[in-house]
Design a protein around this motif. Structure first.
Motif, PDB file in Angstrom:
ATOM      1  N   LYS A  34       0.826  -1.205   0.000  1.00 35.62           N
ATOM      2  CA  LYS A  34       0.000   0.000   0.000  1.00 35.62           C
ATOM      3  C   LYS A  34       0.864   1.261   0.000  1.00 35.62           C
ATOM      4  O   LYS A  34       1.736   1.419   0.858  1.00 35.62           O
ATOM      5  CB  LYS A  34      -0.923   0.006   1.211  1.00 35.62           C
ATOM      6  CG  LYS A  34      -2.016  -1.047   1.163  1.00 35.62           C
ATOM      7  CD  LYS A  34      -2.958  -0.928   2.355  1.00 35.62           C
ATOM      8  CE  LYS A  34      -4.074  -1.970   2.268  1.00 35.62           C
ATOM      9  NZ  LYS A  34      -5.011  -1.872   3.422  1.00 35.62           N
ATOM     10  N   LEU A  35       0.595   2.128  -0.957  1.00 34.19           N
ATOM     11  CA  LEU A  35       1.293   3.404  -1.040  1.00 34.19           C
ATOM     12  C   LEU A  35       0.437   4.543  -0.508  1.00 34.19           C
ATOM     13  O   LEU A  35       0.447   5.663  -1.039  1.00 34.19           O
ATOM     14  CB  LEU A  35       1.706   3.698  -2.487  1.00 34.19           C
ATOM     15  CG  LEU A  35       2.728   2.774  -3.135  1.00 34.19           C
ATOM     16  CD1 LEU A  35       3.195   3.356  -4.459  1.00 34.19           C
ATOM     17  CD2 LEU A  35       3.918   2.522  -2.226  1.00 34.19           C
ATOM     18  N   TYR A  36      -0.296   4.277   0.528  1.00 33.87           N
ATOM     19  CA  TYR A  36      -1.089   5.312   1.178  1.00 33.87           C
ATOM     20  C   TYR A  36      -1.246   4.942   2.641  1.00 33.87           C
ATOM     21  O   TYR A  36      -0.941   3.815   3.037  1.00 33.87           O
ATOM     22  CB  TYR A  36      -2.458   5.481   0.506  1.00 33.87           C
ATOM     23  CG  TYR A  36      -3.301   4.235   0.458  1.00 33.87           C
ATOM     24  CD1 TYR A  36      -4.212   3.933   1.459  1.00 33.87           C
ATOM     25  CD2 TYR A  36      -3.190   3.338  -0.611  1.00 33.87           C
ATOM     26  CE1 TYR A  36      -4.992   2.777   1.404  1.00 33.87           C
ATOM     27  CE2 TYR A  36      -3.952   2.194  -0.681  1.00 33.87           C
ATOM     28  CZ  TYR A  36      -4.854   1.915   0.337  1.00 33.87           C
ATOM     29  OH  TYR A  36      -5.618   0.773   0.293  1.00 33.87           O
ATOM     30  N   ILE A  62      -2.498   1.742  -4.894  1.00 34.60           N
ATOM     31  CA  ILE A  62      -2.429   3.196  -4.788  1.00 34.60           C
ATOM     32  C   ILE A  62      -3.687   3.788  -4.166  1.00 34.60           C
ATOM     33  O   ILE A  62      -3.709   4.977  -3.828  1.00 34.60           O
ATOM     34  CB  ILE A  62      -2.160   3.836  -6.155  1.00 34.60           C
ATOM     35  CG1 ILE A  62      -3.240   3.467  -7.175  1.00 34.60           C
ATOM     36  CG2 ILE A  62      -0.782   3.420  -6.661  1.00 34.60           C
ATOM     37  CD1 ILE A  62      -3.073   4.155  -8.520  1.00 34.60           C
ATOM     38  N   ASN A 308       5.391   9.582  -7.362  1.00 33.55           N
ATOM     39  CA  ASN A 308       5.029   8.393  -8.145  1.00 33.55           C
ATOM     40  C   ASN A 308       3.973   8.791  -9.172  1.00 33.55           C
ATOM     41  O   ASN A 308       2.856   9.163  -8.805  1.00 33.55           O
ATOM     42  CB  ASN A 308       4.463   7.290  -7.238  1.00 33.55           C
ATOM     43  CG  ASN A 308       5.382   6.948  -6.094  1.00 33.55           C
ATOM     44  OD1 ASN A 308       6.535   6.579  -6.291  1.00 33.55           O
ATOM     45  ND2 ASN A 308       4.886   7.073  -4.857  1.00 33.55           N
ATOM     46  N   SER A 334       8.189   5.411 -10.048  1.00 30.07           N
ATOM     47  CA  SER A 334       8.497   6.072  -8.787  1.00 30.07           C
ATOM     48  C   SER A 334       9.758   6.903  -8.983  1.00 30.07           C
ATOM     49  O   SER A 334      10.870   6.389  -8.967  1.00 30.07           O
ATOM     50  CB  SER A 334       8.711   5.059  -7.658  1.00 30.07           C
ATOM     51  OG  SER A 334       9.100   5.741  -6.475  1.00 30.07           O
ATOM     52  N   ALA A 406      -0.600   8.490  -2.703  1.00 29.07           N
ATOM     53  CA  ALA A 406       0.434   7.747  -3.439  1.00 29.07           C
ATOM     54  C   ALA A 406       1.237   8.615  -4.387  1.00 29.07           C
ATOM     55  O   ALA A 406       2.342   8.251  -4.779  1.00 29.07           O
ATOM     56  CB  ALA A 406      -0.223   6.618  -4.239  1.00 29.07           C
TER      57      ALA A 406
END
Length: 457
Positions: A34-36, A62, A308, A334, A406
């Motif tokens: 997870k980018l959050y 994201i 990203n 990224s 993200a």
């Protein structure tokens, strides 16, 4: 590297060994990272280090129910960004696989603008933007930044304290774009309120109201320039030989404002945070060993304002740097992870001719107006630190919080304090002498104003 196999890079059907290899190398078999969330916002580089264990590409989420492959390797990122034969920017097929109300949809939804176009359409849109910005003289742009900066500093100068994000970094680009696109200063607050509502709205109703306000602003802008042209970007977009339709004009104006606002605000904010937190720049900002230009350079390498992005979609199944990627699957770059992975042994020293950071992306879709953005950011920081030379953080640097999401690397707030200034005090103030900065610590960057033929880009 991209597989040399021709269309349909997936392994041939009926081959058990290749099918097994495809399964193990495919993104579908890996749990996305997870980018959050608050942990990612607080320390994204810890997540990038984890993602690099997957190889050049890693599976990420994201937003809830929205997955992607993220390129974290510098060489792989450059290869993707320069290969517009394998990778498309058209997100329409992908959009059918994602919830329509996903919070990432505004950043990834297809529109007829330079971000989401391929081939001749992309060149056509890009020419309009590049050629129009070339008509903005650098000395004029710098003077406009001075005016915008002084306008904002007048609002908080007597208070002795300020949130440099909400009251300065986020507002400078909006004042600039309101002016550059040809609207009177009286419209600035409308644009500021609309963008703030879209960024910070806490309910669907607030988000809709903010979006409606921004739409109304854009329609009034375009309507005013249809009635009477001026020396501004909107008029130059309209009169460009590439002849944008009304729909294309509106979407490219919106894109230019949006793409210019958030990353530029974050660049200014992140650079100010670095300058206020690092003794190499301080004891007084106007007399430190390093300059605003140095801070911006470090931010672009280490904490790029857009971390990203560069959404791409392969036009066929492709084996890319050890991973099978399905046709139409979302792949993002990224910039932050690729920059931090930069191998100085094989690629040379960053910034010394051995390689460049990816904060502006690269290839045909690289930022078309990065020199203008650098001039705005540098001038905005210099103007602030010239007037408020003793400005300092009002909290410990460790207490600063970063916004969730993200795509961006952005502070929630940057509280600072300084000796108050007033319009009636002795000497120069932001209320006077707007055409000349009290001091400057950064060498100005020249911007070519020669207008090339449309086919040059």
């Amino acid at each position: 590297m991209t597989s040399p196999h021709q269309p349909g890079a997936a392994p041939p059907p009926g081959c058990p060994a290749h099918a097994t290899a495809y399964q193990h190398a495919s993104a579908d078999t890996q749990a996305p990272v997870k980018l959050y969330g608050p942990d990612f916002a607080a320390d994204p580089h810890r997540f990038y280090a984890e993602l690099r264990q997957y190889g050049a590409l890693a599976p990420v989420e994201i937003a809830p129910e929205v997955t992607a492959m993220l390129v974290t390797d510098y060489r792989a990122a450059l290869e993707l960004l320069h290969d517009d034969a394998t990778w498309s920017k058209d997100s329409r097929e992908w959009m059918t696989t994602v919830p329509a109300d996903s919070p990432v949809m505004p950043m990834l939804m297809w529109r007829p603008n330079v971000f989401y176009a391929d081939g001749p359409a992309h060149v056509r849109y890009r020419d309009v933007i590049v050629d129009s910005f070339k008509l903005v003289e650098p000395h004029e742009l710098r003077a406009r930044v001075h005016h915008a900066a002084d306008t904002l500093i007048q609002r908080f100068g007597a208070h002795g304290e300020v949130d440099l994000i909400g009251e300065y970094a986020r507002l400078i680009p909006l004042l600039m774009f309101n002016n550059l696109f040809g609207m009177p200063d009286s419209y600035s607050d409308r644009l500021i309120e609309a963008i703030a509502g879209m960024l910070d709205g806490t309910s669907p109703e607030e988000a809709k109201a903010a979006n409606d306000a921004f739409t109304n602003y854009i329609m009034e802008l375009v309507g005013s320039k249809k009635a009477e042209r001026g020396p501004d970007l909107t008029s130059w977009f309209m009169d460009h030989p590439n002849a944008l339709t009304d729909e294309e004009l509106i979407h490219n104006v919106i894109l230019t404002m949006g793409a210019g606002n958030e990353p530029l605000a974050n660049l200014i904010g992140n650079a100010l945070q670095r300058m206020l937190s690092d003794d190499r720049y301080y004891h007084t900002l106007s007399g430190g060993a390093l300059t605003a230009h140095d801070a911006i350079h470090e931010v672009l390498w280490n904490d790029p304002p857009l971390t990203n992005y560069s959404a791409h979609f392969p036009v066929r199944d492709v084996f890319f740097h050890g991973t099978w990627v399905r046709k139409g699957q979302l792949v993002m770059v990224s910039y932050a992870a690729a920059n931090s992975q930069f191998d100085t042994t094989s690629l040379g020293s960053p910034g010394a001719g051995g390689g460049s950071h990816l904060a502006w992306a690269a290839g045909p879709h690289a930022c078309p107006v990065k020199r203008h953005a650098l001039l705005i950011a540098t001038t905005a920081i210099e103007r602030l630190t010239a007037w408020l030379s003793d400005i300092e953080l009002a909290v410990d640097a460790s207490a600063l919080q970063w916004r969730n999401g993200a795509f961006h690397r952005a502070l929630v707030a940057l509280p600072a304090r300084f000796t108050p200034i007033t319009p009636d005090q002795a000497g120069a103030t932001p209320w006077h002498n707007r055409d000349s900065s009290p001091s400057s610590s950064t060498r100005s960057e020249a911007i070519s104003t020669e207008r090339p033929p449309a086919s040059a880009h």
